[in-house]
Design an enzyme around this catalytic site. Sequence first.
Site, short mmCIF file in Angstrom:
data_model
loop_
_atom_site.label_atom_id
_atom_site.label_comp_id
_atom_site.label_asym_id
_atom_site.label_seq_id
_atom_site.Cartn_x
_atom_site.Cartn_y
_atom_site.Cartn_z
N GLY A 8 -37.18 -63.23 -30.90
CA GLY A 8 -36.06 -62.72 -31.71
C GLY A 8 -34.92 -62.27 -30.82
O GLY A 8 -34.36 -61.19 -30.99
N ALA A 9 -34.57 -63.13 -29.85
CA ALA A 9 -33.62 -62.73 -28.79
C ALA A 9 -32.17 -63.01 -29.15
O ALA A 9 -31.27 -62.75 -28.35
CB ALA A 9 -33.98 -63.45 -27.48
N GLY A 45 -26.96 -68.59 -20.65
CA GLY A 45 -27.68 -68.74 -19.39
C GLY A 45 -29.17 -68.47 -19.48
O GLY A 45 -29.86 -68.37 -18.45
N ASP A 52 -40.29 -69.71 -34.47
CA ASP A 52 -40.49 -68.83 -35.62
C ASP A 52 -41.86 -68.21 -35.41
O ASP A 52 -42.88 -68.91 -35.40
CB ASP A 52 -40.45 -69.63 -36.93
N SER A 131 -41.81 -48.67 -33.91
CA SER A 131 -40.78 -47.88 -34.60
C SER A 131 -41.29 -46.46 -34.76
O SER A 131 -42.51 -46.24 -34.85
CB SER A 131 -40.50 -48.46 -35.98
N TYR A 144 -43.54 -51.50 -43.80
CA TYR A 144 -43.01 -51.49 -42.43
C TYR A 144 -43.81 -50.53 -41.55
O TYR A 144 -44.21 -50.87 -40.44
CB TYR A 144 -41.53 -51.09 -42.48
N SER A 145 -44.07 -49.32 -42.08
CA SER A 145 -44.81 -48.31 -41.31
C SER A 145 -46.22 -48.79 -40.98
O SER A 145 -46.70 -48.61 -39.85
CB SER A 145 -44.93 -47.01 -42.10
N SER A 147 -47.19 -51.86 -40.65
CA SER A 147 -47.13 -52.92 -39.63
C SER A 147 -46.94 -52.32 -38.24
O SER A 147 -47.55 -52.77 -37.27
CB SER A 147 -46.01 -53.92 -39.95
N LYS A 148 -46.11 -51.29 -38.13
CA LYS A 148 -45.83 -50.71 -36.81
C LYS A 148 -46.99 -49.83 -36.33
O LYS A 148 -47.30 -49.81 -35.13
CB LYS A 148 -44.52 -49.92 -36.85
P1 NDP Z 1 -32.28 -57.36 -36.16
O1 NDP Z 1 -32.45 -57.51 -37.64
O2 NDP Z 1 -30.93 -57.26 -35.58
O3 NDP Z 1 -33.07 -58.54 -35.39
C1 NDP Z 1 -34.33 -58.95 -35.78
C2 NDP Z 1 -34.69 -60.14 -34.92
O4 NDP Z 1 -35.99 -60.59 -35.30
C3 NDP Z 1 -33.74 -61.32 -35.13
O5 NDP Z 1 -33.53 -61.98 -33.91
C4 NDP Z 1 -34.49 -62.18 -36.10
O6 NDP Z 1 -34.14 -63.55 -36.09
C5 NDP Z 1 -35.90 -61.98 -35.56
N1 NDP Z 1 -36.89 -62.48 -36.49
C6 NDP Z 1 -37.16 -62.04 -37.75
N2 NDP Z 1 -38.12 -62.81 -38.31
C7 NDP Z 1 -38.46 -63.74 -37.38
C8 NDP Z 1 -39.38 -64.82 -37.35
N3 NDP Z 1 -40.16 -65.10 -38.40
N4 NDP Z 1 -39.47 -65.56 -36.22
C9 NDP Z 1 -38.67 -65.29 -35.14
N5 NDP Z 1 -37.77 -64.30 -35.13
C10 NDP Z 1 -37.67 -63.53 -36.23
O7 NDP Z 1 -33.13 -56.06 -35.84
P2 NDP Z 1 -33.38 -55.21 -34.51
O8 NDP Z 1 -32.82 -55.87 -33.32
O9 NDP Z 1 -33.00 -53.83 -34.83
O10 NDP Z 1 -34.97 -55.30 -34.48
C11 NDP Z 1 -35.72 -55.66 -33.34
C12 NDP Z 1 -37.04 -54.93 -33.39
O11 NDP Z 1 -36.79 -53.51 -33.31
C13 NDP Z 1 -37.84 -55.14 -34.66
O12 NDP Z 1 -39.21 -55.28 -34.36
C14 NDP Z 1 -37.61 -53.86 -35.45
O13 NDP Z 1 -38.66 -53.58 -36.33
C15 NDP Z 1 -37.53 -52.85 -34.32
N6 NDP Z 1 -36.86 -51.61 -34.67
C16 NDP Z 1 -35.54 -51.56 -35.04
C17 NDP Z 1 -34.96 -50.36 -35.38
C18 NDP Z 1 -33.53 -50.24 -35.81
O14 NDP Z 1 -33.13 -49.13 -36.24
N7 NDP Z 1 -32.71 -51.27 -35.71
C19 NDP Z 1 -35.71 -49.11 -35.33
C20 NDP Z 1 -37.09 -49.27 -34.92
C21 NDP Z 1 -37.62 -50.46 -34.59
P3 NDP Z 1 -33.06 -64.15 -37.16
O15 NDP Z 1 -31.71 -63.81 -36.62
O16 NDP Z 1 -33.37 -65.60 -37.17
O17 NDP Z 1 -33.33 -63.48 -38.48
#
Ligand code: NDP
Length: 234
Positions: A8-9, A45, A52, A131, A144-145, A147-148
């Site tokens: 999910g980069a 880069g 997925d 989380s 969500y809770s 899962s984490k």
């Molecule tokens: P974003 O919603 O910005 O990003 C989520 C990322 O996960 C995206 O790159 C998304 O891809 C990817 N993703 C979701 N489903 C899939 C899948 N089936 N396969 C591959 N990639 C997937 O959220 P955050 O950056 O905030 O979240 C990153 C992590 O941090 C998560 O695990 C989240 O639970 C955790 N987190 C976030 C918090 C917050 O306040 N933001 C707080 C605590 C934890 P796509 O763009 O394709 O949807």
Amino acid sequence: MKNVLVTGANRGIGLATATLFKQSGYHVVATARREEDIANLAELGFESHHFDVRHRDNLDTLYTTLKANGSLPDVLVNNAGISSIELLSRVNEEEFTNLLDVNLKSAIFITKKFIRHMSKNKFGRVINISSVLGSMPQKGLMSYSVSKAGLEAFSRVIALEYAEKGITVNCVAPGYVDTDMIKNIPYAQQMHEQIPRREVATAQEIASTVLFLAQQPNITGEVINNNGGLLMKS
Ligand code: NDP
């Protein structure tokens, strides 16, 4: 040069983490699910691939490609995640299962796939993005809770199983972070008041904790809280 794989980069914490590791001299494998995102990551880069995290065939293909490229991960960041808000009375089983697949089950099977390579090298870092909600109850966030909390339990057990192999397994548990994930939360206004620091974290602040863990041989089975003091309030 060490290899790091970030799931999910393409945005949010994942992109910030991939960027920081690249700046710190790692070879970064950045994965995403959409073609346009994979192309964007390549332009930035990164070695970028389609993935997925719900699909085991994607995982097998990714493994084969990375093995051929010599970029199997020394550091694995299980970052991909989704959230949902619903009270127990409205929980839909299909959505619940999908959330567990993305947030928990994927991390388990991705780790299982790559940890053998780490074991052989007697070096590995697995960093799971949890989380504060894995420890702190919040109405409407049961799925969500769960899962984490599961991710944290998984990390502790695997940390124990692989400690002798030079592999550490830890979680970073953010509070609220300024990414797309929190954009639609209905209680956004109250968020600042809840956080003792009175600020939502940046994705870069979380990424720096992930990098810190990648550099520590002696921290394992831990959850590093990065939440502006939010957990103290629960
Ligand atoms: P974003 O919603 O910005 O990003 C989520 C990322 O996960 C995206 O790159 C998304 O891809 C990817 N993703 C979701 N489903 C899939 C899948 N089936 N396969 C591959 N990639 C997937 O959220 P955050 O950056 O905030 O979240 C990153 C992590 O941090 C998560 O695990 C989240 O639970 C955790 N987190 C976030 C918090 C917050 O306040 N933001 C707080 C605590 C934890 P796509 O763009 O394709 O949807």
